[in-house]
Structure formats: C-alpha cells, structure tokens
Design an enzyme around this catalytic site. Structure first.
Site, PDB file in Angstrom:
ATOM      1  N   SER B 156      12.612  -5.564   1.265  1.00 23.61           N
ATOM      2  CA  SER B 156      13.555  -6.567   1.755  1.00 23.61           C
ATOM      3  C   SER B 156      14.078  -7.404   0.579  1.00 23.61           C
ATOM      4  O   SER B 156      14.540  -6.834  -0.407  1.00 23.61           O
ATOM      5  CB  SER B 156      12.873  -7.414   2.826  1.00 23.61           C
ATOM      6  N   ASP B 322      15.633   0.433  10.964  1.00 28.02           N
ATOM      7  CA  ASP B 322      15.976  -0.856  10.322  1.00 28.02           C
ATOM      8  C   ASP B 322      17.478  -1.091  10.450  1.00 28.02           C
ATOM      9  O   ASP B 322      18.276  -0.413   9.812  1.00 28.02           O
ATOM     10  CB  ASP B 322      15.560  -0.784   8.842  1.00 28.02           C
ATOM     11  N   HIS B 355      13.132  -3.350  10.621  1.00 28.92           N
ATOM     12  CA  HIS B 355      13.048  -3.792   9.233  1.00 28.92           C
ATOM     13  C   HIS B 355      11.612  -4.079   8.804  1.00 28.92           C
ATOM     14  O   HIS B 355      11.215  -3.813   7.670  1.00 28.92           O
ATOM     15  CB  HIS B 355      13.922  -5.031   9.049  1.00 28.92           C
TER      16      HIS B 355
END
EC number: 2.3.1.31
Lengths: 377, 377
Positions: B156, B322, B355
């Site tokens: 991320s 995601d 995610h």
C-alpha cells in the site's frame, strides 16, 4: 372501468399535495394516522385508465421528475426519460411521480409535523421500509382513481420500489422497468450508508435529530455523508476521465489543505449543494429503509417466490461500470423471475458513468425502455 | 565496507528513537530544523552490511512491524511476513522499520513540539510528500551506518515509499518489493481521502488542528474517516462472506438506528478503536502526502524515467480483489520498469480480502516474497 377524470381535475398537475387518511400500518409495527403525499402528474389519463405510468425516484430524488426543482431551479431529474418525444411521454402516458414516504419534499417524513404533538416528528418518525413507501404510493393511486399501471419505472432505489410494487400489487402492474438496482442491499451497500449516517449523527448540530428549531442543522455531517455516497455513484474510470489528477486553476500544488485537485472541489461542491435541498433526518430514514430492503427475505428467503404467478412483464437494465449495484445484482433478479415463470428481458449496457448512468446521457437506455414500453402497450 | 557495529549498539533494537539534525528541506519548500524518528530493528547487521532490509509501513501503520503495539498491545502488524522462519527473518536479515514522517508514533509530525515555539506544530507542520518520508528514512539509515539495502519492502503506501526509494536512491536499493500499491493516486483514491479529511475537519473539536490542549479531539470525525476508508480496504465479496446481511445477536430488525447489521457494528468498532491509536492531524498530513504522490510527474511525466538505468530488481504483487489499488496500477508500474530496462517480476494473486490482503493470510504472498528475496540475495 373507471370514469375518465375531468380535464380540469384538481388532483392532476404539477406541485400537487394531498393528505390521505390513515392509519397506514408500517412494516415496523407503528402506524401513521395520516399521510401527506407530494406528487406531480403529466399528461392525461385515458378514458379506460390504461395509460398510467408510475415513476419511482431514488434516495435523494423527488417528485419533480420533469419539472423544475422549486429550491434549486434545476430541470427535472429525468427529463431524458420523461417528456415530449421521450420514452415516457405525456402525449401518450399519464405519468405520476410522488415523493417517497420519509423524504422531505412534501411527503410525510421526519421533518413533518406530528399531528399528535404539533411539532416535527424528528426521530420519533417511525422507521419505514421500501414496502411502506410503495403502500403509500398505492394509497395515492387509489385517491387518483388509478387501479392499473401500464408500467412502474425506476432506477436505483426507484428500481427497488418497482420490485416491491410487482411483488406487493402484482395485479396492478402490467410492466415493470428496473434500472441499475438490486433486490437487496449488500454488506458493502449497508457499510457505505452506515458511514453516511454516522457522519450525520456525529455532527453536534444533529442534536439527536431535534435541529428543526435550531439556527444550524447538521450540514457538515450531511455534506460528508453525501460526498462519500457520491463517490459510489461514479465509476473509477469516469472519475479519471472527468478529473484525473488535474489541479484547480492554480498552476501547482499548494502544499496545504485547500482543494488542490479538481475532484476535491467537485466533491465539496456536491456535499455543500446537497445540504441546501435535503433534510438530514430524511437521509437517515431513507438509507435505513434501503438497508432493510431484502425482497427475498420478505418472501420466505426465496426471491422467486416474490414473483410467483406474476403476469407482470419485467425489463431489467444494468450498467457495466456500476459498482454500487453491479450487473450480478440484476442477474440475480432475472434468475428469480425466470424461476418464477415471469416474463423478463434483461440487458447490461456499457456506459462510463457508473451507477449514475441511469440519469445521464446513455442513449441506449432510452431506446431499450422505449422499445419495451411500446411492446408492452 | 562498513565496520560491523558492536552487538550492543544502542542504536539497534526495539522502541528506538533518535533526533537527527536538519535542516531537512521538503518538496513543498519548507524545511524541518531537526527530525525525530521512531524505529525498530530486528536481527544483526552483517559485517559487510549487506543484509539490511527496510520495511515501509502503510497509512496508519507504524514501526512495530513485529513487536507488540505499545497502546493496543496487539502483535506487530506484519508478523506473517517478518519473524523467525518468515520471508523476512531476523536470523538472516537486519530489519529496519521506521515510523513515517508526519505520523504520530514517535516520528516528527503535527503532534510534535515545534522547537521554534515550544508547542505542537498542529497545522503549522509543513505538508510533506512520500519522497520527504523516504528522505527522512535515508537520514536514519545514514545514522545507523547502513548504506546499501538488500531490499526495501512495503504494501500500500509502503509500496509507494519503496518506489520512491528505488527512484530517489537507486544505488542504495538492491531489490524492491512493492505489494498492492500504485505509482500515483487516482481521482477515486483522492476522493475517498478527501471525504476522510472533510469528516475530520467538520468535527468542531478539530479546532483548526489546535486540539492538543483540549479535553476532546476530533474523535467523531476521525472515526467516520476511518469507517469510510476501511470499506475501501475490503472487497465486496469479502464483506459479503464475513457479514452478508446478518443481524446482530438480536433476532430481528429493531426498526431503529442502532447497529442492526453485523457489518454496521464492525465498522463502528473499526472507527472507534482507530481514534484511540491515531492522531487526526497525522491522518490529514499522510493522506495529503498520498494524494500528492505521482511518481511519473516527479520525473517529467514519464514513469519509466523514474527507473532509467536502475540496477534494482523489482518484485510487484497485486491482488485480484483489491479495488483500491487494482492490478492495473501494478501493471502500469511493470510496463514502466520494462520500458526503463529494469528487472521486474510481477504476479497478481487471488485472495478474497481486497486491499488488506497484503496484511492477511495469503500464503502465496509469503512464498512469492520469500522466493524473490532468496533469489535476489
């Protein structure tokens, strides 16, 4: 059949409002002693009453489907669908659109005066369901002398009402047009709505819903709720096409917290303009009604049983870029309709605008609806 | 090469904190006269200093990658990736993880005391970028005597820092592992962050950021921000699997506004527990840094130019569920790496968690990273 209404029937036209006697018993067990309904009609009811079309509006929509909004002055929200030469045409159809129960554009909702106390209901307004909204619309149609509907048409929450109409009053609905909708709210749908409700209720100006006498309502919280919801109405690709990472008029980043990116100021504008036209408590009640919506659950857990024996003809439309109520949700409805033996046509349209496609310039949508309504007539 | 550090080097271990002299000039033009950095190290630095691995954390992460969080008592946030027998193993690697600039776990950020005034910076803290975060980490590594990194690893926002490391200090990074990330923030990414910032700033307890002396901070606004963000970390299917439309322990709907659905109370819990461990102003600053992130823009508009001539070996991983940083974002990075002639491997993994998959039990992720790091060593 019914007697033809007089052309000057005062029940018909723009900006109508009626107080209907209750009690209306609600799914939650409470009842309303009377129901005010704000609505509009366009066109003329045929002598045999066979050309009536009911349009159901979405979460923050209203009865001004094809007339200017009284507060914003903007044109009706579905003038692409409703109007002269459009799929739903006052030259052929008698069109009815009513503000839903729980809303704030004239129909009974949390901002209405509770006849029992003389002050606004606020959070004492009973929690309602989509079926309650549809029951209130049925009372309105009774009042208007309309028993049978050529079509019930709606997108998003409007489509959910169409499904409820077909399930609750199958004999009154000859055809049903369900656009960009679903037969139940998913966990993600509920989650987004819960964020919005928490944003409203976290605003100290919300005051447990008792803000009607205050100078300030929960505008900041409601704006945040609208911003979050608005993102779900658009597609990622649509947002990228429209805004990308483009900056505001400034030439470079400000290294501050003003709206640097165009998408930021667009969202802020969406939030701020919404609070001028919508009541925060209505937002709570209507999102709650949507989250409670699960048509299968209302019919023993089997969606097909909602339509068993139905003579209604269904038309379903989804959009490939809609991630709020994606095509799989429409497909599940079509499978249930097939299982129940109901007549159903379905198309997934390609459009870049996400969930909001049903409101925007997608010519194929209007061709599909026009063709379906003409074939059904 | 470097001299081996003494085993009892007080720079190394858990819960370290150092004040580094500045000035550190930031992308926005401001500078910090000194920088405090909170960090942890695990394992022992090889005599030749060749086994150092830097781990970069995500938006609300911290330096406690494999040690208990001091406020929540929970285990480190990436014990699946870091630990004995894990892909990043203190028996083989010397592991460094630092709290990012702008955060609130000990590194300089808006809650820190401004040496010029003796009171917290609050919104006078300069707006930072991901490159600024990476520059601060480079200063820390200088301090630790680590010139060369066997690997920089992150998911991320951590992955964005990995990209910045590779672009800004190519000679220091032998390999780079970028998981569930992107080379820029999309319009939709910015939009969700802007909702979160507006939720914080709409909270009257935010007081323009000057809440450090107050009894109450903007907890309600920060909780709403976290709730909205949290939805984007999960997949629709994952939410449906985990919660569906299941009700709380109650047997039926309450027809009220309490958390009726499990997904509602889960989200409320996520919001409330977050405010206990995170500073609202840090949330503003770090989301802003992420929104400003556009690695191509920093390199004349061409992403490949960020990696031109790089000898770094790259490993990219995305997850099919995601939707925050979808596979297409990783693929765009791989294309740029290919165009720049850099060595890149890429895999999209199937995982149901959205995610957050990079933090969760996806065994294939750990196999991929383990294999890559062993091959690169």
């Amino acid at each position: 059949m019914l007697a033809a209404p007089a052309l000057d029937d005062r029940r018909f036209g723009l900006n109508r409002r009626v107080t209907l006697p209750g009690p209306l018993t609600l799914d939650g067990g409470a009842s309303l002693s009377q129901i005010e309904i704000a609505y509009e009609t366009y066109g003329t009811l045929d002598a045999d009453g066979a050309n009536a079309v009911l349009i159901c509006h979405a979460l923050t929509g209203d009865q001004h489907v094809a007339s200017a909004h009284p507060r914003t002055g903007k044109p009706g929200w579905w003038t692409r669908m409703v109007g002269e030469g459009k799929p739903i045409d006052p030259a052929r159809h008698f069109i009815v659109c009513a503000n839903v129960l729980g809303s704030c554009m004239g129909t009974s909702g949390p901002a209405s005066i509770d006849p029992a106390t003389g002050v606004p209901f606020a959070m004492r307004f009973p929690v309602i369901t989509l079926r309650d909204m549809v029951r209130a619309q049925a009372l309105l149609l009774d009042h208007l002398g309309i028993w049978n509907l050529a079509a019930v048409v709606g997108g998003s929450m409007g489509g959910m009402q169409v499904l409820e109409w077909a399930a609750t009053y199958p004999a009154r609905v000859r055809s049903a047009v369900v656009i960009a909708s679903a037969a139940r709210h998913s966990a993600q749908n509920i989650a987004f709505h819960e964020v919005g409700r928490q944003a409203v209720m976290a605003d100290p100006n919300w005051r447990g819903g008792q803000y009607y006498e205050s100078k300030e309502g929960p505008s900041a919280g409601l704006a945040v709720a609208r911003m979050a919801a608005h993102i779900t109405y658009l597609s990622e690709a649509g947002l990228t096409d429209k805004f990308g990472r483009r900056l505001q008029a400034r030439e470079s980043k400000t290294f501050g917290f003003d709206a640097d990116f165009q998408v930021e100021s667009y969202l802020r504008h969406q939030g701020l303009s919404f609070v001028d036209r919508f009541d925060a408590n209505s937002y709570l009640y209507i999102t709650r009604a949507m989250d409670y919506f699960d048509l299968a659950e209302e019919h023993g857990g089997r969606l097909a049983d909602a339509f068993r024996g139905s003579k209604t003809r269904f038309c379903l439309v989804s959009f490939d870029s809609d991630w709020l109520y994606p095509t799989a949700e429409s497909r599940a409805i079509v499978h249930a309709l097939n299982a129940s033996g109901a007549a159903a046509s379905f198309v997934e349209l390609s459009a870049p605008f996400g969930h909001d496609s049903f409101l925007l310039d997608v010519p194929e949508l209007f061709r599909v609806v026009d063709g379906f309504l003409r074939a059904a007539a």
